[in-house]
Write a protein that holds these residues in place. Sequence first.
Motif, PDB file in Angstrom:
ATOM      1  N   TYR A 246      -6.880 -15.889  -7.352  1.00  0.00           N
ATOM      2  CA  TYR A 246      -6.064 -14.682  -7.237  1.00  0.00           C
ATOM      3  C   TYR A 246      -6.700 -13.667  -6.285  1.00  0.00           C
ATOM      4  N   PHE A 247      -7.979 -13.413  -6.461  1.00  0.00           N
ATOM      5  CA  PHE A 247      -8.642 -12.415  -5.622  1.00  0.00           C
ATOM      6  C   PHE A 247      -8.904 -12.930  -4.213  1.00  0.00           C
ATOM      7  N   THR A 248      -9.029 -14.237  -4.053  1.00  0.00           N
ATOM      8  CA  THR A 248      -9.102 -14.805  -2.703  1.00  0.00           C
ATOM      9  C   THR A 248      -7.796 -14.559  -1.971  1.00  0.00           C
ATOM     10  N   ASN A 249      -6.686 -14.797  -2.655  1.00  0.00           N
ATOM     11  CA  ASN A 249      -5.377 -14.531  -2.070  1.00  0.00           C
ATOM     12  C   ASN A 249      -5.208 -13.039  -1.756  1.00  0.00           C
ATOM     13  N   PHE A 250      -5.659 -12.188  -2.670  1.00  0.00           N
ATOM     14  CA  PHE A 250      -5.555 -10.735  -2.463  1.00  0.00           C
ATOM     15  C   PHE A 250      -6.334 -10.302  -1.221  1.00  0.00           C
ATOM     16  N   LEU A 251      -7.537 -10.801  -1.066  1.00  0.00           N
ATOM     17  CA  LEU A 251      -8.359 -10.435   0.088  1.00  0.00           C
ATOM     18  C   LEU A 251      -7.743 -10.929   1.390  1.00  0.00           C
TER      19      LEU A 251
ATOM     20  N   ILE B 236      -4.471 -11.550   2.022  1.00  0.00           N
ATOM     21  CA  ILE B 236      -3.260 -10.784   2.334  1.00  0.00           C
ATOM     22  C   ILE B 236      -3.594  -9.354   2.748  1.00  0.00           C
ATOM     23  N   THR B 237      -4.643  -8.790   2.155  1.00  0.00           N
ATOM     24  CA  THR B 237      -4.996  -7.401   2.430  1.00  0.00           C
ATOM     25  C   THR B 237      -5.767  -7.229   3.740  1.00  0.00           C
ATOM     26  N   TYR B 238      -6.706  -8.131   4.004  1.00  0.00           N
ATOM     27  CA  TYR B 238      -7.623  -7.920   5.120  1.00  0.00           C
ATOM     28  C   TYR B 238      -7.573  -8.982   6.220  1.00  0.00           C
ATOM     29  N   LEU B 239      -6.982 -10.138   5.944  1.00  0.00           N
ATOM     30  CA  LEU B 239      -7.059 -11.227   6.922  1.00  0.00           C
ATOM     31  C   LEU B 239      -5.683 -11.750   7.338  1.00  0.00           C
ATOM     32  N   LYS B 240      -4.705 -10.865   7.362  1.00  0.00           N
ATOM     33  CA  LYS B 240      -3.352 -11.279   7.717  1.00  0.00           C
ATOM     34  C   LYS B 240      -3.267 -11.845   9.122  1.00  0.00           C
ATOM     35  N   ASN B 241      -4.056 -11.284  10.031  1.00  0.00           N
ATOM     36  CA  ASN B 241      -3.997 -11.724  11.426  1.00  0.00           C
ATOM     37  C   ASN B 241      -4.530 -13.141  11.607  1.00  0.00           C
ATOM     38  N   ILE B 242      -5.469 -13.525  10.741  1.00  0.00           N
ATOM     39  CA  ILE B 242      -6.041 -14.870  10.825  1.00  0.00           C
ATOM     40  C   ILE B 242      -5.170 -15.869  10.078  1.00  0.00           C
ATOM     41  N   PHE B 243      -4.803 -15.510   8.838  1.00  0.00           N
ATOM     42  CA  PHE B 243      -3.947 -16.371   8.023  1.00  0.00           C
ATOM     43  C   PHE B 243      -2.508 -15.867   8.172  1.00  0.00           C
ATOM     44  N   CYS B 244      -1.879 -16.251   9.276  1.00  0.00           N
ATOM     45  CA  CYS B 244      -0.587 -15.663   9.648  1.00  0.00           C
ATOM     46  C   CYS B 244       0.615 -16.375   9.023  1.00  0.00           C
TER      47      CYS B 244
END
Length: 255
Positions: free
Chosen positions: A53-58, A60-68
């Motif tokens: 859950y917190f991996t997904n949160f991080l 979506i919150t901070y790495l949207k540009n990488i995990f597009c």
Amino acid sequence: MKYIKNFFEQFIILIQFMTRIPIPLKVSYSEKKLGKSIKFFPLVGLIIGLILYFTNFLIITYLKNIFCSKIIIAIFLTIVEILIVGIIHIDGLADTFDGLFSYGRKERMLEIMKDSRIGTNGTVVLILYFITKITIISEIITTNPKYLIIFPIVARLSTSVNAGLSDYARKSGMSNAIISENGIFEVIFSLILTNILVFPIIGTNGTVTVFIALLFIILLMLNVRKKIGGITGDTMGASLELTSILVLFLGIILR
């Protein structure tokens, strides 16, 4: 005090044996302790679920540009789960389908399940398993992400139910120690623990999810028992993985 010590030892053994999470503590291992610890398995699921859950949160919150892409995030989360848990249950899923769908006699099915080589049935089920899981997780992460916490908890209830309500299909083996140390009390304990963990996270949907999953676990167990006269470590692993898919699917339906 003795009960707390026993719980601590059993919980550490459970984490060390059933996950790849590094625990820098040494406790005296025995198959009996492992068997007795199974009723606490949903607690291990909680740890796994929180990490996901917190991996997904991080991401979506901070790495949207990488995990597009949602699919890329889902693939990454699936890899993270494998790194945490290993492939012990996935291996059981493949072996179970190789054996049960061989349409041989009981002895032949058990022999195939014990073979370290993977067959056509096992290969096909693993392909379908990962396609299904990644697809469902890609939807869950944006629509009902709390089910990332829920599915590992409820999936691990299946091990306690199988061990407590069925017999070992082989004459001997490591899983026999797990089954021999579990009964109806352990099943009820694990079921109550699962509900206690799930209800505060998603409320009544959690109770509905646990109930449906429990029915599925029991029906699958009865079907396996009909074919091979009991359960094995492989079939318990298969039950866990199939239950995880079911719970994730319910997360989409019950959002």
